[in-house]
Write a protein that holds these residues in place. Structure first.
Motif, PDB file in Angstrom:
ATOM      1  N   ILE A   1      46.858  40.776  47.147  1.00 11.28           N
ATOM      2  CA  ILE A   1      46.376  42.084  46.677  1.00 11.28           C
ATOM      3  C   ILE A   1      44.913  41.957  46.257  1.00 11.28           C
ATOM      4  N   ILE A   2      44.605  40.896  45.535  1.00 10.89           N
ATOM      5  CA  ILE A   2      43.227  40.661  45.083  1.00 10.89           C
ATOM      6  C   ILE A   2      42.328  40.473  46.308  1.00 10.89           C
ATOM      7  N   GLU A   3      42.771  39.653  47.252  1.00  6.63           N
ATOM      8  CA  GLU A   3      41.990  39.407  48.464  1.00  6.63           C
ATOM      9  C   GLU A   3      41.751  40.702  49.244  1.00  6.63           C
ATOM     10  N   ALA A   4      42.789  41.541  49.343  1.00  5.78           N
ATOM     11  CA  ALA A   4      42.656  42.803  50.089  1.00  5.78           C
ATOM     12  C   ALA A   4      41.636  43.729  49.432  1.00  5.78           C
ATOM     13  N   VAL A   5      41.708  43.849  48.108  1.00  2.00           N
ATOM     14  CA  VAL A   5      40.755  44.718  47.407  1.00  2.00           C
ATOM     15  C   VAL A   5      39.342  44.175  47.552  1.00  2.00           C
ATOM     16  N   LEU A   6      39.161  42.900  47.283  1.00  2.00           N
ATOM     17  CA  LEU A   6      37.820  42.310  47.371  1.00  2.00           C
ATOM     18  C   LEU A   6      37.262  42.416  48.785  1.00  2.00           C
ATOM     19  N   GLY A   7      38.128  42.374  49.779  1.00  2.00           N
ATOM     20  CA  GLY A   7      37.690  42.487  51.159  1.00  2.00           C
ATOM     21  C   GLY A   7      37.135  43.856  51.523  1.00  2.00           C
ATOM     22  N   THR A   8      37.411  44.851  50.690  1.00  2.00           N
ATOM     23  CA  THR A   8      36.903  46.206  50.960  1.00  2.00           C
ATOM     24  C   THR A   8      35.619  46.515  50.198  1.00  2.00           C
ATOM     25  N   ILE A   9      35.162  45.571  49.392  1.00  2.00           N
ATOM     26  CA  ILE A   9      33.985  45.812  48.544  1.00  2.00           C
ATOM     27  C   ILE A   9      32.836  44.930  49.020  1.00  2.00           C
ATOM     28  N   PRO A  10      31.887  45.503  49.751  1.00  2.00           N
ATOM     29  CA  PRO A  10      30.782  44.685  50.270  1.00  2.00           C
ATOM     30  C   PRO A  10      29.830  44.189  49.177  1.00  2.00           C
ATOM     31  N   ASP A  11      29.632  44.996  48.143  1.00  2.00           N
ATOM     32  CA  ASP A  11      28.723  44.623  47.055  1.00  2.00           C
ATOM     33  C   ASP A  11      29.547  44.469  45.778  1.00  2.00           C
ATOM     34  N   LYS A  12      29.796  43.232  45.387  1.00  2.00           N
ATOM     35  CA  LYS A  12      30.652  42.950  44.221  1.00  2.00           C
ATOM     36  C   LYS A  12      29.996  43.327  42.891  1.00  2.00           C
ATOM     37  N   THR A  13      28.718  43.713  42.925  1.00  2.00           N
ATOM     38  CA  THR A  13      28.010  44.030  41.675  1.00  2.00           C
ATOM     39  C   THR A  13      28.015  45.519  41.340  1.00  2.00           C
ATOM     40  N   ILE A  14      28.514  46.360  42.236  1.00  2.00           N
ATOM     41  CA  ILE A  14      28.500  47.798  41.935  1.00  2.00           C
ATOM     42  C   ILE A  14      29.507  48.112  40.834  1.00  2.00           C
ATOM     43  N   PRO A  15      29.218  49.102  40.003  1.00  2.00           N
ATOM     44  CA  PRO A  15      30.167  49.470  38.949  1.00  2.00           C
ATOM     45  C   PRO A  15      31.357  50.221  39.557  1.00  2.00           C
ATOM     46  N   LEU A  16      32.525  49.751  39.263  1.00  2.00           N
ATOM     47  CA  LEU A  16      33.762  50.356  39.762  1.00  2.00           C
ATOM     48  C   LEU A  16      34.726  50.547  38.610  1.00  2.00           C
ATOM     49  N   SER A  17      35.643  51.481  38.775  1.00  2.00           N
ATOM     50  CA  SER A  17      36.721  51.650  37.801  1.00  2.00           C
ATOM     51  C   SER A  17      38.041  51.384  38.523  1.00  2.00           C
ATOM     52  N   ILE A  18      38.907  50.609  37.864  1.00  2.00           N
ATOM     53  CA  ILE A  18      40.154  50.156  38.473  1.00  2.00           C
ATOM     54  C   ILE A  18      41.328  50.549  37.581  1.00  2.00           C
ATOM     55  N   LEU A  19      42.382  51.049  38.191  1.00  2.00           N
ATOM     56  CA  LEU A  19      43.629  51.357  37.492  1.00  2.00           C
ATOM     57  C   LEU A  19      44.713  50.447  38.043  1.00  2.00           C
ATOM     58  N   ASP A  20      45.431  49.792  37.148  1.00  2.00           N
ATOM     59  CA  ASP A  20      46.533  48.895  37.521  1.00  2.00           C
ATOM     60  C   ASP A  20      47.824  49.466  36.948  1.00  2.00           C
ATOM     61  N   LEU A  21      48.701  49.940  37.822  1.00  2.00           N
ATOM     62  CA  LEU A  21      49.964  50.547  37.398  1.00  2.00           C
ATOM     63  C   LEU A  21      51.073  49.505  37.395  1.00  2.00           C
ATOM     64  N   GLY A  22      51.783  49.403  36.268  1.00  2.00           N
ATOM     65  CA  GLY A  22      52.802  48.375  36.109  1.00  2.00           C
ATOM     66  C   GLY A  22      52.143  47.023  35.927  1.00  2.00           C
ATOM     67  N   THR A  23      51.188  46.962  35.030  1.00  2.00           N
ATOM     68  CA  THR A  23      50.278  45.820  34.903  1.00  2.00           C
ATOM     69  C   THR A  23      50.949  44.514  34.500  1.00  2.00           C
ATOM     70  N   GLY A  24      52.061  44.557  33.788  1.00  2.00           N
ATOM     71  CA  GLY A  24      52.718  43.309  33.371  1.00  2.00           C
ATOM     72  C   GLY A  24      51.790  42.450  32.552  1.00  2.00           C
ATOM     73  N   SER A  25      51.537  41.233  33.017  1.00  2.00           N
ATOM     74  CA  SER A  25      50.654  40.307  32.298  1.00  2.00           C
ATOM     75  C   SER A  25      49.186  40.683  32.440  1.00  2.00           C
ATOM     76  N   GLY A  26      48.892  41.649  33.308  1.00  2.00           N
ATOM     77  CA  GLY A  26      47.507  42.054  33.551  1.00  2.00           C
ATOM     78  C   GLY A  26      46.818  41.211  34.602  1.00  2.00           C
ATOM     79  N   CYS A  27      47.559  40.342  35.275  1.00  2.00           N
ATOM     80  CA  CYS A  27      46.926  39.377  36.179  1.00  2.00           C
ATOM     81  C   CYS A  27      46.149  40.026  37.317  1.00  2.00           C
ATOM     82  N   LEU A  28      46.653  41.112  37.891  1.00  2.00           N
ATOM     83  CA  LEU A  28      45.936  41.735  39.003  1.00  2.00           C
ATOM     84  C   LEU A  28      44.609  42.329  38.538  1.00  2.00           C
ATOM     85  N   LEU A  29      44.680  43.146  37.510  1.00  2.00           N
ATOM     86  CA  LEU A  29      43.469  43.790  36.997  1.00  2.00           C
ATOM     87  C   LEU A  29      42.460  42.761  36.509  1.00  2.00           C
ATOM     88  N   LEU A  30      42.902  41.802  35.738  1.00  4.07           N
ATOM     89  CA  LEU A  30      41.988  40.827  35.147  1.00  4.07           C
ATOM     90  C   LEU A  30      41.391  39.900  36.203  1.00  4.07           C
TER      91      LEU A  30
END
Length: 189
Positions: free
Chosen positions: A67-96
């Motif tokens: 999931i992390i790889e898929a999201v990062l693969g869609t973002i050409p510039d990793k420095t742009i400000p983005l807002s992320i929502l993680d549903l069913g976050t559990g330990s928070g590992c995906l968002l963090l």
């Protein structure tokens, strides 16, 4: 216990404190019941980060890193400000994990379980990401008012029939709320 593996091998003649031996014996007894090691030691590595886990959270698994790889693969510039929502976050590992890769991103994690929500908060503090990550207890998007650039989730997807066939270490120890997707596995969708 404060004793490294290197120390044990380098100084085999050293006596190990009785308290440490008793604690180790308790851990071994727990493992003999099938309890996953991650719950016994209360941590699990995910995306090269250490996360606190408990029986209130799923144990982060390497396959979720896709999931992390898929999201990062869609973002050409990793420095742009983005807002992320993680549903069913559990330990928070995906968002963090995403926030650790995206230095100008902010995020919110939502989980219905109060204990999981608190563990995610602690993980954000432990990883130094708490200024960019917020967590709340809630049911999916019921209380979400703002919009987000990215929405991620690894919702429960195991059907009721398949729940019975899970490995005992999952079935008897991991939270069913985070696993069971209802009769067809698609209830969360």
């Amino acid at each position: 216990a404060g004793i490294t593996q290197t120390r044990i091998f380098a100084y085999p003649e050293d006596k190990i404190d009785t308290k440490i031996i008793l604690r180790l014996e308790k851990m071994i007894a727990r493992r003999k019941t099938g309890e996953p090691i991650a719950y016994i030691v209360s941590t699990r590595e995910f995306w090269s980060l250490n996360f606190q886990v408990s029986r209130d959270t799923l144990i982060p698994r390497p396959d979720s890193e896709t999931i992390i790889e898929a999201v990062l693969g869609t973002i050409p510039d990793k420095t742009i400000p983005l807002s992320i929502l993680d549903l069913g976050t559990g330990s928070g590992c995906l968002l963090l994990a995403l926030l650790s890769e995206l230095p100008n991103a902010i995020g919110k994690g939502i989980d219905i379980d109060r204990s999981a929500h608190m563990i995610a908060k602690r993980n954000s503090v432990n990883l130094g990401l708490n200024k960019r990550a917020g967590f709340q207890q809630g049911n999916w998007m019921d209380e979400v008012k703002e919009s987000f650039d990215i929405i991620i989730s690894n919702p429960p997807y195991i059907s009721d029939a398949d729940m019975k066939n899970l490995d005992d270490s999952i079935l008897f120890f991991e939270p069913h709320l985070a696993l069971s997707g209802g009769p067809d596995g698609l209830e969360a969708y």
